[in-house]
Design an enzyme around this catalytic site. Structure first.
Site, short mmCIF file in Angstrom:
data_model
loop_
_atom_site.label_atom_id
_atom_site.label_comp_id
_atom_site.label_asym_id
_atom_site.label_seq_id
_atom_site.Cartn_x
_atom_site.Cartn_y
_atom_site.Cartn_z
N THR A 71 0.83 -1.20 0.00
CA THR A 71 0.00 0.00 0.00
C THR A 71 0.87 1.26 0.00
OG1 THR A 71 -1.88 -1.08 1.07
CG2 THR A 71 -1.73 1.31 1.29
N ASN A 147 -6.21 -10.23 -6.57
CA ASN A 147 -6.44 -10.76 -5.23
C ASN A 147 -7.84 -11.35 -5.10
OD1 ASN A 147 -7.08 -7.89 -5.57
ND2 ASN A 147 -7.86 -7.98 -3.48
N GLN A 175 0.08 -10.32 -4.79
CA GLN A 175 -0.39 -11.71 -4.80
C GLN A 175 0.53 -12.63 -5.59
OE1 GLN A 175 -2.80 -12.82 -2.97
NE2 GLN A 175 -3.54 -10.83 -2.27
N SER A 194 4.35 -7.22 -0.56
CA SER A 194 4.04 -7.25 0.87
C SER A 194 4.45 -8.58 1.46
CB SER A 194 2.54 -7.04 1.11
OG SER A 194 2.19 -5.68 1.03
N HIS A 196 3.60 -10.21 4.21
CA HIS A 196 2.65 -11.09 4.90
C HIS A 196 1.82 -11.95 3.95
CE1 HIS A 196 -1.33 -8.94 4.40
NE2 HIS A 196 -0.49 -7.99 4.02
N THR A 232 13.66 4.64 10.17
CA THR A 232 14.54 3.57 10.63
C THR A 232 14.05 2.22 10.12
OG1 THR A 232 15.08 4.81 12.64
CG2 THR A 232 15.49 2.42 12.67
N CYS A 320 -9.05 -5.47 1.79
CA CYS A 320 -8.90 -4.01 1.89
C CYS A 320 -10.17 -3.27 1.53
CB CYS A 320 -7.75 -3.55 0.99
SG CYS A 320 -6.14 -4.11 1.59
#
Length: 384
Positions: A71, A147, A175, A194, A196, A232, A320
């Site tokens: 995102t 997705n 995906q 992403s 996850h 960071t 989402c």
């Protein structure tokens, strides 16, 4: 025991990723930008992780920019192109993820245009060619694999069209990674990922940036990530993502074949036992783990609740889109009616989901069908 079929929303942390995260949290918690020897060790490990991830894509390490996920990456790509070419337009497919659609409208306004897809959900190349031929386009954004339906876009052909017309190509590979071959993906100008979605931690991802855009900057406020993204670096999450990517790539090819066969058998069971069932995108190349099923009767949230009660976790579509009323824009772009969209559930498995689990889900859906007709199918629902 629950059977998890919502893997396109998120995946559990792989053991390898968990081990890498715990080791990094305990031993490598220093700020990699600090001037101490301990911090320099973390910086060296961070750069090794960057090199390791880049290697899977055949990209130079300096092209990998770590961030909080797709995102953020999607937003930053759009904002950057708008900033460096403020008078030009951008194009996106009509089935893009909300993180592209909504940011495109916010950043480009009326200069964000959609390109149509066919009934299977694949970008219409002739329409893209026509839109690019008009000139004045800086960027094309494309979801490499949906997705919602799992439909795979012809991104190599899209890349060739973009190259002919001098437009940059951004691939949202959220995906794709962990499910499909990574070869050639980094030929695009921007690729967002992403962690996850393939067994890594939430809130961490990366963006691959073309050497043609060395001046790329995302969020500002520091010189981290070779001046590309301030903040960071979350080294423990990065270490976990690298471990998850290595683990998923080691078994991906074998898992893909088994998953595709199980998914196809699941769909065949439904088609044989549920007159009127429809599989969105069937006939197009799709992710092996994904099936978007339009059921003959029954509002999709009722199906989700009934299946959940029997231990099967499925979804209605994009995670989402939770809290947003109305049917899926993806299915609408493919020609679905509002009623068909409201009767659609998304099934998306983990790489390790067995054929028996797929079969059990099909049996559960078939057994529930007789009681699903009179349920207020036309009521407004949300996607989860």
């Amino acid at each position: 025991m629950s059977h998890y079929f919502d893997a396109n929303a998120t995946t559990p942390l792989l053991p390898e990723a968990r081990a890498a995260w715990l080791e990094a949290v305990d031993d490598c918690w220093h700020n990699p930008s600090s001037p101490t020897r301990a911090a320099a060790r973390v910086m060296a490990l961070l750069e090794a992780a960057r090199e390791g991830i880049a290697g899977y894509f055949g990209a130079a390490p300096e092209r990998v920019v770590f961030n909080s996920g797709a995102t953020e990456g999607n937003r930053d790509v759009l904002a950057y192109l708008r900033r460096i070419e403020p008078t030009k337009r951008m194009l996106m497919s009509a089935v893009e993820h909300p993180s592209v659609r909504e940011n495109a409208r916010a950043i480009f306004g009326p200069d964000a245009r959609e390109v149509t897809v066919d009934a299977l959900g694949r970008l219409e190349l002739a329409a893209l060619e026509e839109a690019l031929s008009a000139g004045g386009v800086s960027l094309v954004s494309l979801l490499a694999a949906s997705n919602e339906t799992g439909v795979i876009q012809p991104w190599r052909e899209v890349l060739a069209v973009c190259r002919r017309h001098g437009a940059a190509l951004h691939l949202d590979a959220t995906q794709w990674v962990g499910k499909e071959d990574l070869a050639g993906l980094a030929e695009a100008d921007f690729v967002t990922v992403s962690g996850h979605k393939f067994g890594g931690p939430k809130g961490a991802g990366w963006l691959i940036v073309s050497p043609a855009f060395t001046g790329f900057t995302g969020q500002r406020g520091g010189a981290q990530e070779h001046d590309h993204r301030a903040g960071t670096e979350n080294y423990p999450a990065i270490a976990a993502m690298r471990a998850a990517l290595a683990a998923s790539e080691a078994t991906r090819a074998a898992n893909h074949a088994q998953c595709a066969a199980a998914r196809d058998n699941f769909e065949a069971q439904l088609i044989a036992s549920m007159p009127g069932v429809r599989i969105w995108g069937q006939g197009a190349p799709r992710l092996a783990n994904t099936s978007s099923v339009c059921l003959p009767v029954g509002e999709n949230m009722r199906w989700v609740r009934r299946l959940d009660a029997q231990g099967f976790l499925v979804s209605t579509g994009s995670a989402c889109a939770t809290g947003k009323a109305g049917p899926s824009h993806v299915l609408a772009a493919m020609g679905a009616t509002d009623d068909e969209a409201r009767r659609t559930v998304r099934v998306s498995s983990l790489p390790t989901t067995s054929g028996d689990e797929w079969g059990a889900l099909a049996s559960a859906m078939i057994s529930l069908l007789p009681g699903m007709g009179d349920d207020g199918s036309n009521s407004q629902v949300i996607s989860i």
